[in-house]
Structure formats: structure tokens, C-alpha cells
Design a protein around this motif. Sequence first.
Motif, PDB file in Angstrom:
ATOM      1  N   GLU A  88       0.830  -1.299  -0.047  1.00  0.00           N
ATOM      2  CA  GLU A  88       0.002   0.136   0.091  1.00  0.00           C
ATOM      3  C   GLU A  88       0.912   1.227  -0.160  1.00  0.00           C
ATOM      4  O   GLU A  88       0.925   2.170   0.856  1.00  0.00           O
ATOM      5  N   PRO A  89       1.823   1.498  -1.090  1.00  0.00           N
ATOM      6  CA  PRO A  89       2.499   2.527  -0.841  1.00  0.00           C
ATOM      7  C   PRO A  89       1.564   3.811  -1.262  1.00  0.00           C
ATOM      8  O   PRO A  89       0.816   3.841  -2.134  1.00  0.00           O
ATOM      9  N   PHE A  90       1.880   4.889  -0.705  1.00  0.00           N
ATOM     10  CA  PHE A  90       1.185   5.922  -0.763  1.00  0.00           C
ATOM     11  C   PHE A  90       1.919   7.179  -1.318  1.00  0.00           C
ATOM     12  O   PHE A  90       3.440   7.597  -0.928  1.00  0.00           O
ATOM     13  N   LYS A  91       1.532   7.879  -2.627  1.00  0.00           N
ATOM     14  CA  LYS A  91       2.196   8.744  -3.307  1.00  0.00           C
ATOM     15  C   LYS A  91       1.917  10.189  -2.613  1.00  0.00           C
ATOM     16  O   LYS A  91       0.469  10.560  -2.585  1.00  0.00           O
ATOM     17  N   SER A  92       2.858  11.121  -2.196  1.00  0.00           N
ATOM     18  CA  SER A  92       2.587  12.471  -1.811  1.00  0.00           C
ATOM     19  C   SER A  92       3.630  13.530  -2.281  1.00  0.00           C
ATOM     20  O   SER A  92       4.453  13.025  -3.244  1.00  0.00           O
ATOM     21  N   ILE A  93       3.506  14.598  -1.729  1.00  0.00           N
ATOM     22  CA  ILE A  93       4.663  15.611  -2.008  1.00  0.00           C
ATOM     23  C   ILE A  93       6.004  15.143  -1.729  1.00  0.00           C
ATOM     24  O   ILE A  93       6.917  15.308  -2.485  1.00  0.00           O
ATOM     25  N   THR A  94       6.121  14.606  -0.526  1.00  0.00           N
ATOM     26  CA  THR A  94       7.355  14.055  -0.070  1.00  0.00           C
ATOM     27  C   THR A  94       7.717  12.374  -0.301  1.00  0.00           C
ATOM     28  O   THR A  94       8.628  12.039   0.044  1.00  0.00           O
ATOM     29  N   THR A  95       6.374  11.776  -0.663  1.00  0.00           N
ATOM     30  CA  THR A  95       6.957  10.217  -0.915  1.00  0.00           C
ATOM     31  C   THR A  95       6.458   9.886  -2.069  1.00  0.00           C
ATOM     32  O   THR A  95       5.816  10.486  -2.950  1.00  0.00           O
ATOM     33  N   ASN A  96       7.118   8.710  -2.587  1.00  0.00           N
ATOM     34  CA  ASN A  96       7.095   8.170  -3.951  1.00  0.00           C
ATOM     35  C   ASN A  96       6.665   6.883  -4.203  1.00  0.00           C
ATOM     36  O   ASN A  96       6.660   5.981  -3.061  1.00  0.00           O
ATOM     37  N   ILE A  97       6.526   6.209  -5.263  1.00  0.00           N
ATOM     38  CA  ILE A  97       5.964   4.959  -5.318  1.00  0.00           C
ATOM     39  C   ILE A  97       6.647   4.111  -6.741  1.00  0.00           C
ATOM     40  O   ILE A  97       5.984   3.111  -7.268  1.00  0.00           O
ATOM     41  N   GLU A  98       7.755   4.641  -6.863  1.00  0.00           N
ATOM     42  CA  GLU A  98       8.529   3.825  -8.126  1.00  0.00           C
ATOM     43  C   GLU A  98       9.001   2.514  -7.757  1.00  0.00           C
ATOM     44  O   GLU A  98       9.062   1.698  -8.427  1.00  0.00           O
ATOM     45  N   ILE A  99       9.581   2.409  -6.485  1.00  0.00           N
ATOM     46  CA  ILE A  99      10.147   1.084  -6.101  1.00  0.00           C
ATOM     47  C   ILE A  99       9.104   0.249  -5.083  1.00  0.00           C
ATOM     48  O   ILE A  99       8.965   0.444  -4.097  1.00  0.00           O
ATOM     49  N   VAL A 100       8.342  -0.736  -5.990  1.00  0.00           N
ATOM     50  CA  VAL A 100       7.420  -1.336  -5.036  1.00  0.00           C
ATOM     51  C   VAL A 100       7.666  -2.760  -5.015  1.00  0.00           C
ATOM     52  O   VAL A 100       6.896  -3.747  -4.197  1.00  0.00           O
TER      53      VAL A 100
END
Length: 313
Positions: free
Chosen positions: A245-257
Amino acid sequence: MNYEKVIIVKNKTRLEQLIERFNTKDQARFYIEHSVGGSFKDYEDEHDTFYKALEDLNTLCDHKLKVHVIERSFLPNYIFPKNSFIITLGQDGLVANTAKYSKKIPIVGLNPDSKRYDGILLPFDILNFKNELDRIINNSYESIDVTMAKAKMNNGQELIAFNDLFIGPATHTSARYTIEYKQKSERQSSSGIIVSTGAGSTGWLSSLINMSTGMNRFMNGKSSNQNSNYYLPWDSNKLVFVVREPFKSITTNIEIVMGEIGKTLDLKLTSHMPYNGVVFSDGIINDYIEFNSGSVLSIGIAEQKAKLITKTL
């Protein structure tokens, strides 16, 4: 190898755990039958079947070898003799728990109750074990060296996993960390990371893939009988990680899942959680190491392997 001793590893039955919780059998019975409306007889039957299997196994082994029975809780501090082999009498999880401490002493997974337990890691049945035991003592068997995972903290703490590692929050909150993989790095917020071995690839990892497949099927309108399986052989020199459940935000990314970890390729994680960050293995949450701010974790293939006897010859 001339085996002189067999170490039988057992766990407490559900009935024994209930009695520990409620102090007496009668109080445990009252709770099950009146509070939750369950069948206490099921607990008693399971307990009786297990101890009948243990008695039969003790009798069988006692004529041929020295026998020592230990509880699962003693495994972290137990040193297995080199001239011994191990019999785990219980469910699959007991094999996984034992393997981490076995130091490649051969393990026999023995199913005490084949009517209750599927026994993926239990190729032997108590009902027909007599001939199998003779063959094992005479080294007439096939085995597999199972690859395990290792989590190593920057403070020197280590944790070995037979099936899988979990890295994340101890409670239902977000895990915050930096993930580094294949020379790429990003900050992430997720519900944690699962690292699976080949032995664990049909367990927790498969449930994550099933969830992903089902969601993709729904979103794309594909046939409901489509399926996606990801299986690693038990002796594969690979591990697989999945970010839950990776969450994309201003400070977090979801490229490595998701990715594979190999002999020369580790996964590195740096915690940004001030508290409640944990690492545990094989579903044993009580046996954890902290993963809080300042912790740097490297995950790779463990040097040690578990030797599981798969069949006799």
C-alpha cells in the motif's frame, strides 16, 4: 553421519495455551462454550491426538536413539548436537521457527494430525513413520537446502527468516522510511514491506499478488478466472520484496514497489519513524527488533541454510 540423538521440537497445543490464559481447564471450557459459543471438544480432541502422536513417536525413537523433547520457546538458546537430527511435531510454522536455529542440522517435518493440518512443510505422517525413521537413521533420504533471508541492523542486531520478513509499523499506522534498491533511492510511506523467501512465496507473498491481480482484474474488466502466480524454488538464491500500500504524496514516491534480492544485491532501508517501527520474521511479532529513527537496515540472503528432509529412499 551416524546419528545418535533425535531432538523432537513441539509447541503447546491450543488447549494448553487456553489453560495458561484462564488458569484452569474448567475456566477455559466455560469461556469457549459460553462466551464465544465454540466447541471445547475440538480443543480436547486436538490435544489428545497430538499427545498420542508424541507418545508414539517417543516410543518409536527410544528404541533406536537418544531422545530429547524441547518446547519451541527454548529454540533461541538451544544448541543442537552435531550427531543429531530434528523432528518437528506440529504445524508448518514450527518447521519455519525451528529452521532459523538449526544450523543446518537435518529437519524432519512430521504431521501429528493429517486430518487437521495440510502440512506443506510436513512430508511425513506419524501413522507410517516407522520405516521412514529407519531410512533417515541410515542416511537414506533426499533433502533440500532452503534459502533464508537475513535482516541486519546498523547496531549489529540480526534476524533470520525462513518464510518472510516484515518491516513496518507495530500498529495500524504508516511506515516512513527511505528505500534504496539498484542504486535508486526514494522516501516512502506505506503499511510496510514484505520480504519473501522461496519457501514463503506461496504464503504472504502470494496473498499480496492475489490482491494485486484481483484489483487489476476489476479495474480492467478482465475475466474473473485469470490468475497470477509468482513462485520461487525453496533453494533459489533470490528473495522477493513487496511494498504494501505505498502512498504517493509531495514528499513520498511509489517507483520502487517490488523487486528481487540476490547474492550481490541487497535492499537497504532507513527509518524515519520516531517509534513503533519493527522488524519481525515468520509471523512471530513478539520476537522483533526495533526499526525507529536512526536505524539503517540491510536485507539480503542469509549465509546459513536450512536442511529439510523431503523424502526417504
